[in-house]
Design an enzyme around this catalytic site. Sequence first.
Site, short mmCIF file in Angstrom:
data_model
loop_
_atom_site.label_atom_id
_atom_site.label_comp_id
_atom_site.label_asym_id
_atom_site.label_seq_id
_atom_site.Cartn_x
_atom_site.Cartn_y
_atom_site.Cartn_z
N GLN A 237 0.83 -1.20 0.00
CA GLN A 237 0.00 0.00 0.00
C GLN A 237 0.87 1.26 0.00
O GLN A 237 0.37 2.36 -0.19
CB GLN A 237 -0.94 0.01 1.21
CG GLN A 237 -2.08 -1.01 1.06
CD GLN A 237 -3.08 -0.97 2.21
OE1 GLN A 237 -3.30 -1.97 2.85
NE2 GLN A 237 -3.68 0.18 2.47
N ARG A 384 -9.67 -0.25 6.99
CA ARG A 384 -10.59 0.68 6.33
C ARG A 384 -10.94 1.85 7.23
O ARG A 384 -12.11 2.19 7.43
CB ARG A 384 -11.85 -0.03 5.88
CG ARG A 384 -12.51 0.73 4.75
CD ARG A 384 -13.65 -0.01 4.14
NE ARG A 384 -14.13 0.74 2.99
CZ ARG A 384 -14.57 0.18 1.87
NH1 ARG A 384 -14.60 -1.10 1.72
NH2 ARG A 384 -14.98 0.94 0.88
N CYS A 385 -9.92 2.44 7.81
CA CYS A 385 -10.16 3.66 8.58
C CYS A 385 -8.86 4.39 8.70
O CYS A 385 -7.82 3.87 8.37
CB CYS A 385 -10.70 3.34 9.97
SG CYS A 385 -9.47 2.69 11.10
N GLU A 760 -13.32 5.36 3.79
CA GLU A 760 -13.35 4.68 5.08
C GLU A 760 -14.51 5.11 5.97
O GLU A 760 -14.84 4.43 6.93
CB GLU A 760 -12.00 4.91 5.76
CG GLU A 760 -10.90 4.28 4.89
CD GLU A 760 -9.51 4.72 5.25
OE1 GLU A 760 -9.38 5.80 5.85
OE2 GLU A 760 -8.57 4.00 4.95
#
Lengths: 806, 167
Positions: A237, A384-385, A760
Site C-alpha cells: 500500500q 478501512r479507517c 473509510e
Amino acid sequence: MNEMTPPKEERSEALKGLGCSRKRVEDARFTQGKGNYIDDIKLPGMLFGDFVRSPYPHAYVKSINPDKALEVPGVLAVITAKDLEPLNLHWMPTLAGDKQMVLADGKVLFQGQEVAFVVATDRYAAADGVELVEVEYEELPPLVDPFKAEIEGAPILREDIAEEKEGAHGPRRHPNHIFTWEAGDKDATESVLDGADVVAEEMVYYHRTHPCPLETCGSVASMDKVNGKLTLYGTFQAPHAVRTVASLISGIAEHNIRVISPDIGGGFGNKVGVYPGYVCSIVASIVTGKPVKWIEDRIENLTATAFARDYWMKGKISATKEGKITGLWCHTTADHGAFDACADPTKFPAGFMNICTGSYDIPTAYLAVDGIYTNKAPGGVAYRCSFRVTEAAYFIERMIEVLAIKLDMDAAEFRRINFIKKEQFPYQSALGWEYDSGDYHTAWDKALDAVNYKALREEQAERLEDFKAGKTRKLMGIGLTHFTEIVGAGPVKNCDILGLGMFDSCEIRIHPTGSAIARLGTISQGQGHATTFAQILASEIGISADDITLEEGDTDTAPYGLGTYGSRSTPVAGAATAMAGRKIRAKAQMIAAYLLEVHDGDVEWDIDRFVVKGAPERFKTMKEIAFAAYNQAIPGIEPGLEAVSYYDPPNMTYPFGAYICVMDIDVDTGTTEIRQFYALDDCGTRINPMIIEGQVHGGLTEALAIAMGQEIAYDEMGNVKTGSLMDFFIPTMWETPNYQTDHTTTPSPHHPIGAKGVGESPNVGGVPAFSNAVHDAFRAFGLTQSHMPHDHWRIWQTANKLGLHD
Amino acid sequence: MEIEDEIFINAPRDVVFKSLNDPEILKQCIPGCEELTKVSDTELTAKVVLKIGPVKAKFSGDVELNNEGAPDSFSLTGSGNGGVAGFAKGGADVELIEQDGGTLLKYVAKADIGGKLAQLGSRLVVSTSKKLSKSFFEEFDKAVTGGDSTPDEEEEKSGFWNKIVGD
C-alpha cells in the site's frame, strides 16, 4: 464565443471532470480477468518460498532440523534466523518503532509466527518441505488476556527488551508494557466528572478483527546480480516507503531498488506493514540469484499478518441535568500483540484515538492509552479507517447512547444539543485537533427526516407493547450514529512514518497531441484512482479524463509518496494532482498568451481553453497549447509541458456523516434483520458520485461484517479460533442489506478542490450504527453495553441474560 | 475440552484392566494407530494418523500410564505432535466398576489441542473427539469380549452427520 465553440455546459461535460459519475476505467481489465496481481507475476526461473510456522503461541525454539525437508526433490534451501543473523536481517524494524523477528530467534511469540523459510522450485515442493522441517519447541505459558499482562507471575514475552525501561514512545513500567500515551487534561477532566450532575461509565470493547482482503499478501523479489539491482514486486500500500525501508535494512542503495505494486486486490490496511515474507523472498533471491515468490494462503493471512482493533476502552462521560455534555474520560488498554507493529504516524502510538470526542462540543476531555504485549499476531492496522478512528468513533457513539439512557433522553435529540455548531468551525477539540469544517445539524436533520425518525420511534414503542403482550417475539432497534473522521495524514509537521513525512505527490506530462499521463505516489487497491484522479486533472487542465492515463506503484517512475491508506489519497495526492495541474495551467497560460499575441494577464481560463478577455472568439484550446509547447520555439519559455507537485497538507480533513440503521431482532434465535440502512456522507467536494456510492456500499458491508460477526478470536491457550473463512465471517449477498445513500456537501476550506476523502467513512460510521441498533432494541430491558460482534449466539445470550426467555 | 462417558463391557474387571495395558489390544482399538511401542511398564510411544475436519496428520507422541489405583481405576496422560498440523495433549481417568458379571467402564477424558488443528478444526474437535473415543471403546469391547457387538440404532442415524462433519 464564435459559432464553432460548443456551449460551456457541453464542453464541461466532455471533460468528465469533478462531479461526473464516470465509469471506472479499471473495470474493463478486472471484469475480464486481465488484472495483473502479484500472483500473476511469473519470471523465468522463479523459485517459491513457504513458511514453517509455529503451532505454539509462546515457546522456546530448541532446534530446527531441515535435513528431511532438504531431501524433498525441488527443495533448495531452508532459511532460519541463524542464516539471517550474519546479515542482521533476523529482526526488522516495525512501523511503530519496535522490532520484529523475521524468523524465530530462539523463541516464538504468537501462533503462526514465521520459524523457517523453505525455498523450492515450485510451491508444492516448498509446501512439502515445510511439513518435514523438524522443530523442537519448549512450550511456555501464553499471555492472552491483556489485563493479566502485568500481574505477578505473568509470563515475560519480549525477553529481548525485558530490561529496557524506555520504549519508542516513552517509559515502560513492565516488560509486557509497550507505552502509555496521553492527551487532554487529566485533572480538569476528573474534577468535571466529580462535580457533574450525571456520569455514565462503561467498558466499550472493540474486538480484534482482520482486514482480510480478497487477495492475500505476497511478493516476488528478483535480484539482478550483474547490475546489482533488486526489483521487488509486492502487494504494497506504500511502495515508496517499502523501497526506503528495504534500502535501510538491506544496505542496498535506494537507487538500486525498484519496488512495483501491481494491481492490488484490496488492502484495507492489511498491506501497509512490512512482513517477514518480503524480507525472506529478498534474501532468498540474493542467495540463489533467482526470482523468489512468496504468497500467503488465507490461514496465514488471517493468523499472521496485521490484525485490526482490539481496544478495551473504559469510558466516563458527564453531562448536566439538561443534557449538555461536560466532560469525557477514556482509558484504553490496547492489545498490540507480540510486536508493536501498528501502522501509525510516529508521534501517535495509538493513532488518532484522540478524535474520540467525535462530533460533539465536549469542553474537557482526557485520554490515556496503554499498549500491551500479548501472545497474539502483531499489527494493529487501520482496517478501512484512518489510524484508530474506528475505535474512537465506536467509543464515543456508544458512550453517547449510554449517557442518553442515563439521562432518559432520546438519543437523536441528545446528539443534536451537543453537536459542534457550524459557526464553531474551525473547531479546536479538547484533545488537540482542529476540525476544518462541518455542518452537523443540517446533515442530522436531513437524515432523521429521510427515515421519518418520529414514526420509527412510534412503531418501536408499539412493537414493545406487542412484545410485552406476547404478540411478537421480535424487538425493533434504531441505531443512530453521527461520526466525524479525521483523514488525510497529514501535515508533515506532525505526521511521519519512520521519519518519512506524510506528504504526497503527482507528476504530470502533457503529450504533444494534448493527452496526458499523470503519476502519483499513491497506489490504488480497488479505489479507482485511475478514474477519479484523471477527473480532478480534467477539471484543472481542460483535457478530457478519457485522454489522461494514470500510473502508480512503480518507484522507478512515480514520484515519491507515502501511499494509500487512512483515506489519504484524495486529501493529499488528490491535492497534489490539483496543484500540479495548476502549474501546467500557469505555463499553458503563458503559451496561450504568446500564441494569441497578448499579455499573460489578458487571457483567462475557460473550461478547456484560454480566451482573450473581452474577445471570446480569440482562444487557444489546451490541445493547441500542448502542441505548441512541443513544436514552437517560444522566447523565454522552455519547451515541453510538465509539472510535478509535492503536497504537504496544512491540516487533516474531517469528513462526517449521519447513519441510521433499523433492525428487527428475534429474541429466541438471536437472528437479526436489517430493515433499513440510511447513510448520509459529507466528504466535501464529490469527485465521482458513483465511486463514492460504491465505496459507501463496500464500507458498510465491511462494517456489517465487523459489527455482526467477524472477529479474530483466541482461546485461552492462544490458539486462533477463527483462522479460516469457515469461521471468519465475510458477508455474502444473503446477509448484506440494501443501503440508501445520501449526502450533504461541506467542502474542506484548505484543500485545493475542497475534497475530504470517503473510502473509510462507512466503516467508521457503520459499525456503531449496527451496534447501536442491537443495543437500542434491548434498551427497554435495561441493556447498556454488550460486546461485539453481535452474532446470533451473543444476541441470544443477551436476551437470555435479560430474562426474555423466561 | 472434556468428554465424559461410560460403556459396559461384558468381561471380568481384571481382564478389562489387563487389556487396557496391552499394547497389542490398544493398537487395534486406537483409531488410526499405526504404531504402539512399549518403552517400559508405564510408558508407550505411538504414531497415530488423525483427521479432524480438513486437517489430516500423523501424530507421534508419548503416553504415560498410571496403574496406582488398580484394578478400580486407571489413568493415562499423553501428548502428541503432528508437525505443521499442530499438537495435542491430554489425559483420561478411567474407573472400572464390577457390574452384572461384567465391567462398567466410566471415563473422563481431557484434551487440549493447538496449532492448525485448533484453528481449522475448532468447531469439529469436540464432535470428532467424542466419536474417536466412542470408537475406541467399542473396538475395545470387541477385542476384549471377542464380541460381535452390532452398531446400535443411534449410530446408524448419526452416519449421515458423520459424513458431513468429516470422517
